[in-house]
Enzyme design. Structure first.
Site, PDB file in Angstrom:
ATOM      1  N   LYS A  37      15.196   5.041  19.365  1.00 48.21           N
ATOM      2  CA  LYS A  37      14.188   5.869  20.029  1.00 48.21           C
ATOM      3  C   LYS A  37      12.914   5.937  19.173  1.00 48.21           C
ATOM      4  O   LYS A  37      12.490   4.923  18.620  1.00 48.21           O
ATOM      5  CB  LYS A  37      14.774   7.246  20.371  1.00 48.21           C
ATOM      6  CG  LYS A  37      16.043   7.149  21.243  1.00 48.21           C
ATOM      7  CD  LYS A  37      16.433   8.441  21.918  1.00 48.21           C
ATOM      8  CE  LYS A  37      17.007   9.461  21.004  1.00 48.21           C
ATOM      9  NZ  LYS A  37      17.591  10.621  21.693  1.00 48.21           N
TER      10      LYS A  37
ATOM     11  N   GLY B 236      12.097   4.334  15.241  1.00 47.69           N
ATOM     12  CA  GLY B 236      11.650   3.035  14.735  1.00 47.69           C
ATOM     13  C   GLY B 236      12.356   1.823  15.283  1.00 47.69           C
ATOM     14  O   GLY B 236      13.241   1.914  16.126  1.00 47.69           O
TER      15      GLY B 236
ATOM     16  N   CYS C 212      13.352  11.682   5.701  1.00 47.74           N
ATOM     17  CA  CYS C 212      13.434  11.285   7.107  1.00 47.74           C
ATOM     18  C   CYS C 212      14.858  11.421   7.630  1.00 47.74           C
ATOM     19  O   CYS C 212      15.075  11.677   8.805  1.00 47.74           O
ATOM     20  CB  CYS C 212      12.968   9.845   7.265  1.00 47.74           C
ATOM     21  SG  CYS C 212      13.876   8.724   6.189  1.00 47.74           S
TER      22      CYS C 212
ATOM     23  N   GLU D 281      10.063   2.068  10.221  1.00 42.06           N
ATOM     24  CA  GLU D 281      11.013   3.149   9.916  1.00 42.06           C
ATOM     25  C   GLU D 281      10.220   4.434  10.073  1.00 42.06           C
ATOM     26  O   GLU D 281       9.324   4.711   9.278  1.00 42.06           O
ATOM     27  CB  GLU D 281      11.537   3.017   8.478  1.00 42.06           C
ATOM     28  CG  GLU D 281      12.300   1.735   8.198  1.00 42.06           C
ATOM     29  CD  GLU D 281      13.684   1.734   8.813  1.00 42.06           C
ATOM     30  OE1 GLU D 281      14.168   2.815   9.195  1.00 42.06           O
ATOM     31  OE2 GLU D 281      14.265   0.653   8.922  1.00 42.06           O
TER      32      GLU D 281
ATOM     33  N   GLY E 214       9.863   8.679  11.982  1.00 40.67           N
ATOM     34  CA  GLY E 214      10.325  10.053  11.779  1.00 40.67           C
ATOM     35  C   GLY E 214      11.773  10.280  12.200  1.00 40.67           C
ATOM     36  O   GLY E 214      12.390   9.449  12.868  1.00 40.67           O
TER      37      GLY E 214
ATOM     38  N   LYS F 272       0.863  -1.190   0.000  1.00 40.56           N
ATOM     39  CA  LYS F 272       0.000   0.000   0.000  1.00 40.56           C
ATOM     40  C   LYS F 272       0.896   1.236   0.000  1.00 40.56           C
ATOM     41  O   LYS F 272       1.478   1.594   1.009  1.00 40.56           O
ATOM     42  CB  LYS F 272      -0.920   0.054   1.228  1.00 40.56           C
ATOM     43  CG  LYS F 272      -2.062   1.054   0.987  1.00 40.56           C
ATOM     44  CD  LYS F 272      -2.551   1.772   2.226  1.00 40.56           C
ATOM     45  CE  LYS F 272      -1.838   3.042   2.557  1.00 40.56           C
ATOM     46  NZ  LYS F 272      -1.947   4.158   1.601  1.00 40.56           N
TER      47      LYS F 272
HETATM   48  P1  NAP Z   1       2.279   8.738   7.375  1.00 40.68           P
HETATM   49  O1  NAP Z   1       1.213   9.755   7.324  1.00 40.68           O
HETATM   50  O2  NAP Z   1       2.588   8.080   8.662  1.00 40.68           O
HETATM   51  O3  NAP Z   1       1.870   7.618   6.269  1.00 40.68           O
HETATM   52  C1  NAP Z   1       2.707   6.517   6.005  1.00 40.68           C
HETATM   53  C2  NAP Z   1       1.871   5.420   5.372  1.00 40.68           C
HETATM   54  O4  NAP Z   1       0.966   4.906   6.350  1.00 40.68           O
HETATM   55  C3  NAP Z   1       1.001   5.899   4.211  1.00 40.68           C
HETATM   56  O5  NAP Z   1       0.923   4.887   3.225  1.00 40.68           O
HETATM   57  C4  NAP Z   1      -0.343   6.092   4.883  1.00 40.68           C
HETATM   58  O6  NAP Z   1      -1.429   6.059   3.987  1.00 40.68           O
HETATM   59  C5  NAP Z   1      -0.350   4.898   5.797  1.00 40.68           C
HETATM   60  N1  NAP Z   1      -1.324   4.935   6.880  1.00 40.68           N
HETATM   61  C6  NAP Z   1      -2.129   5.928   7.277  1.00 40.68           C
HETATM   62  N2  NAP Z   1      -2.919   5.513   8.304  1.00 40.68           N
HETATM   63  C7  NAP Z   1      -2.587   4.232   8.550  1.00 40.68           C
HETATM   64  C8  NAP Z   1      -3.032   3.259   9.494  1.00 40.68           C
HETATM   65  N3  NAP Z   1      -3.979   3.514  10.391  1.00 40.68           N
HETATM   66  N4  NAP Z   1      -2.461   2.049   9.457  1.00 40.68           N
HETATM   67  C9  NAP Z   1      -1.494   1.756   8.566  1.00 40.68           C
HETATM   68  N5  NAP Z   1      -1.023   2.625   7.654  1.00 40.68           N
HETATM   69  C10 NAP Z   1      -1.572   3.853   7.654  1.00 40.68           C
HETATM   70  O7  NAP Z   1       3.656   9.318   6.823  1.00 40.68           O
HETATM   71  P2  NAP Z   1       3.881  10.296   5.603  1.00 40.68           P
HETATM   72  O8  NAP Z   1       3.344  11.640   5.960  1.00 40.68           O
HETATM   73  O9  NAP Z   1       3.439   9.648   4.350  1.00 40.68           O
HETATM   74  O10 NAP Z   1       5.479  10.331   5.547  1.00 40.68           O
HETATM   75  C11 NAP Z   1       6.250  11.215   6.305  1.00 40.68           C
HETATM   76  C12 NAP Z   1       6.785  10.551   7.536  1.00 40.68           C
HETATM   77  O11 NAP Z   1       7.463   9.346   7.188  1.00 40.68           O
HETATM   78  C13 NAP Z   1       7.799  11.408   8.233  1.00 40.68           C
HETATM   79  O12 NAP Z   1       7.593  11.351   9.608  1.00 40.68           O
HETATM   80  C14 NAP Z   1       9.119  10.763   7.856  1.00 40.68           C
HETATM   81  O13 NAP Z   1      10.177  11.003   8.758  1.00 40.68           O
HETATM   82  C15 NAP Z   1       8.745   9.328   7.819  1.00 40.68           C
HETATM   83  N6  NAP Z   1       9.700   8.577   7.013  1.00 40.68           N
HETATM   84  C16 NAP Z   1      10.561   7.730   7.639  1.00 40.68           C
HETATM   85  C17 NAP Z   1      11.513   7.054   6.898  1.00 40.68           C
HETATM   86  C18 NAP Z   1      12.500   6.111   7.548  1.00 40.68           C
HETATM   87  O14 NAP Z   1      13.163   5.368   6.823  1.00 40.68           O
HETATM   88  N7  NAP Z   1      12.636   6.116   8.856  1.00 40.68           N
HETATM   89  C19 NAP Z   1      11.575   7.229   5.522  1.00 40.68           C
HETATM   90  C20 NAP Z   1      10.683   8.118   4.933  1.00 40.68           C
HETATM   91  C21 NAP Z   1       9.745   8.786   5.685  1.00 40.68           C
HETATM   92  P3  NAP Z   1      -2.013   7.456   3.413  1.00 40.68           P
HETATM   93  O15 NAP Z   1      -0.865   8.137   2.745  1.00 40.68           O
HETATM   94  O16 NAP Z   1      -3.057   6.995   2.465  1.00 40.68           O
HETATM   95  O17 NAP Z   1      -2.529   8.213   4.576  1.00 40.68           O
END
Ligand code: NAP
Length: 498
Positions: free
Chosen positions: A466, A469, A298, A264, A266, A189
């Site tokens: 922390k 992830g 991220c 993984e 924020g 997804k």
């Molecule tokens: P997000 O809002 O948490 O969404 C991530 C994914 O989860 C999307 O596919 C989202 O779908 C889905 N999702 C939403 N509600 C869910 C639920 N209840 N259960 C399961 N999945 C659900 O994150 P984002 O805004 O797309 O991305 C930004 C964040 O990702 C930042 O915090 C960034 O730091 C983090 N990030 C971390 C890494 C890493 O490697 N650590 C890499 C990249 C990004 P929808 O989009 O349809 O809502």
């Protein structure tokens, strides 16, 4: 439910007209629902994709379950799976332009970076895990007593791969490639805002020889589908990348279903610039660390810690340099900084900078939206004179915004760097290698770069500590997330064997 031929999804405009990819078939959503995909460069609709329902999730999971249980994929030798992944790598190279155009139009990434960074890094993940497939093995254990024990590594089953909006192709590849080489099947997804490259990848994996049902894509809203997919009784593992808040929620849903979960999440990395650093290299690193992907990274370095003698010097250099970094239309091959990926992201970043300004922070450069063709543009922004507990320092901004804080001692730099709930990445800029080793050992992060930033390779694991992830992606380390051990122990005393 409408079934369509497994025909190419690509439209005349070059972007996938998205349907769901389930059991090797392109399908509309069970209720026929579709959703617009907005191009961040213009704010206009660039295509539409199917908006999956929970029934579609059930269908995708069922297809992945059947494919797993049939052994059509897990029953191949890992060397045969490796050949198919290697073909996927070759096809990704051949279809670089399709993947780059989808990623650029969808996320607003500058097209040159989409080609050179996103497609390249994603393809290399398939190549790397294909190479591991040639020597996946188990172990024989020395046991006391008259037994013979060996440990097999087996796939887990159906993997739900959930990815965020900012690096759709790379982050899906970090999950799909190791999951596939281990013999798992997948329901992917992608983020609701950026689903397009996942649809191109469905074609590529099918054309590479991945059997029907092994790789499935459901596009749609996480708020609607997320809990259903994560808590699904037929899902055997969830690989999640996204925000800490949604990740924590999804982890709780997975834990109730007793489903293994990797996350993984924020980040809010500190970049420590010591006064002895090579200033040209260091400033280049500082800029790329916070403007790359418009700061929606991220592993970005949005918190710059500068040794005090250089504080004003560095602020001056940044103020002079940033207005010259090519900014604007992501289709221009010279553009380095494009728009943010969505109106929501633009609003969030702009509001955080306004609150910082209102609280007395000094905007050294930027701090404004840019009105360009209706796109979601925000000028790269440097903020000085902010206390460490200011929201703009403490929280993940996820935009092209850099805060700059001075420090006087090594210990103070380490304390400031670690004074966050996150722990994904970190950086040290110094020519003193003894200092670099000493400081790196004290940083609470999954990865530390010295004299550079985002020095990534498929062979090098990354992941958080922390609130950033659990678990690691990339490298051989990621295989542990997609395999389980199965110990087989023989009693050698028995007369039952001949
Ligand atoms: P997000 O809002 O948490 O969404 C991530 C994914 O989860 C999307 O596919 C989202 O779908 C889905 N999702 C939403 N509600 C869910 C639920 N209840 N259960 C399961 N999945 C659900 O994150 P984002 O805004 O797309 O991305 C930004 C964040 O990702 C930042 O915090 C960034 O730091 C983090 N990030 C971390 C890494 C890493 O490697 N650590 C890499 C990249 C990004 P929808 O989009 O349809 O809502």
């Amino acid at each position: 439910m409408t079934l369509t031929d497994p025909a190419p999804t690509t439209t005349e405009g070059g972007l996938p007209a998205g349907r769901l990819f389930i059991d090797g078939q392109w399908r509309e959503a069970s209720d026929g629902g579709r959703t617009d995909v907005i191009g961040p460069a213009t704010g206009r609709v660039i295509t539409t994709v199917a908006r999956a329902t929970t029934d579609d999730v059930d269908a995708a999971v069922a297809a992945a379950r059947r494919a797993f249980d049939s052994g059509i994929w897990s029953g191949l030798s890992s060397r045969e799976r490796a050949r198919i992944l290697q073909r996927a790598y070759d096809l990704m190279r051949e279809r670089t332009e399709d993947l780059a155009q989808a990623e650029s139009a969808d996320v607003g990434k500058p097209i040159t970076l989409a080609r050179v960074v996103d497609v390249n890094n994603a393809a290399e993940l398939y190549e790397f895990y294909a190479s591991l497939g040639h020597h996946l093995d188990g172990e024989v254990r020395e046991t006391t007593g008259n037994t013979h024990a060996y440990v097999k590594r087996e796939p887990l089953g159906v993997v739900a791969a959930i990815t965020p909006f900012n690096f759709p192709l790379i982050l899906s590849s970090s999950k799909i490639a190791p999951a596939l080489i281990a013999g798992n099947t997948i329901v992917h997804k992608p983020a609701g805002d950026t689903p397009l490259s996942a649809l191109v990848m469905a074609e590529i994996l099918r054309d590479a020889g991945v059997p029907d049902g092994v790789f499935n894509v459901v596009t749609g809203s996480g708020a609607v589908l997320g809990d259903h997919l994560v808590g699904h009784p037929d899902v055997d593992k969830v690989a999640f990348t996204g925000s800490t808040e949604i990740g924590a929620h999804a982890a709780s849903v997975a834990s109730l279903a007793l489903t293994p979960f990797t996350a993984e999440l924020g980040g809010n990395a500190a970049n420590i610039l010591f006064a002895d650093a090579d200033l040209d290299t260091a400033v280049h690193t500082v800029i790329s660390a916070f403007v790359f992907n418009s700061g929606q990274f991220c592993m970005a370095g949005p918190r710059l810690l500068v040794e005090r003698p250089l504080y004003d010097v560095v602020l001056g250099i940044l103020a002079d340099a940033l207005p010259h970094v090519p900014f604007g239309d992501p289709t221009d091959p010279d553009t380095v900084i494009g728009p943010l990926a969505s109106a929501t992201q633009l609003e969030k970043v702009a509001a955080m900078v306004e609150r910082a300004r209102a609280a007395g922070a000094r905007i050294v450069t930027g701090g404004e939206r840019v009105d360009l063709d209706g796109g979601f543009y925000y000028r790269p922004t440097v903020i000085a004179d902010v206390p460490n507990d200011a929201e703009i320092v403490a929280e993940e901004v996820f935009g092209p915004v850099l805060t700059v804080q001075p420090f006087d001692t090594e210990d103070e730099a380490v304390a400031l760097a670690n004074s966050t709930r996150y722990g994904l990445a970190s950086g040290i800029q110094t020519v003193d290698l003894a200092k670099a080793h000493r400081v790196a050992a004290q940083l609470q992060a999954g990865i530390t770069w010295v004299n550079g930033w985002a020095l990534l390779d498929p062979s090098v694991p990354f992941g958080g500590v922390k609130a950033s992830g659990w678990g690691r992606e990339n490298g051989p380390e990621a295989m542990a997330s997609y395999q389980r051990s199965h110990s087989i122990v023989f009693n050698l005393d028995t007369a039952a064997t001949r």
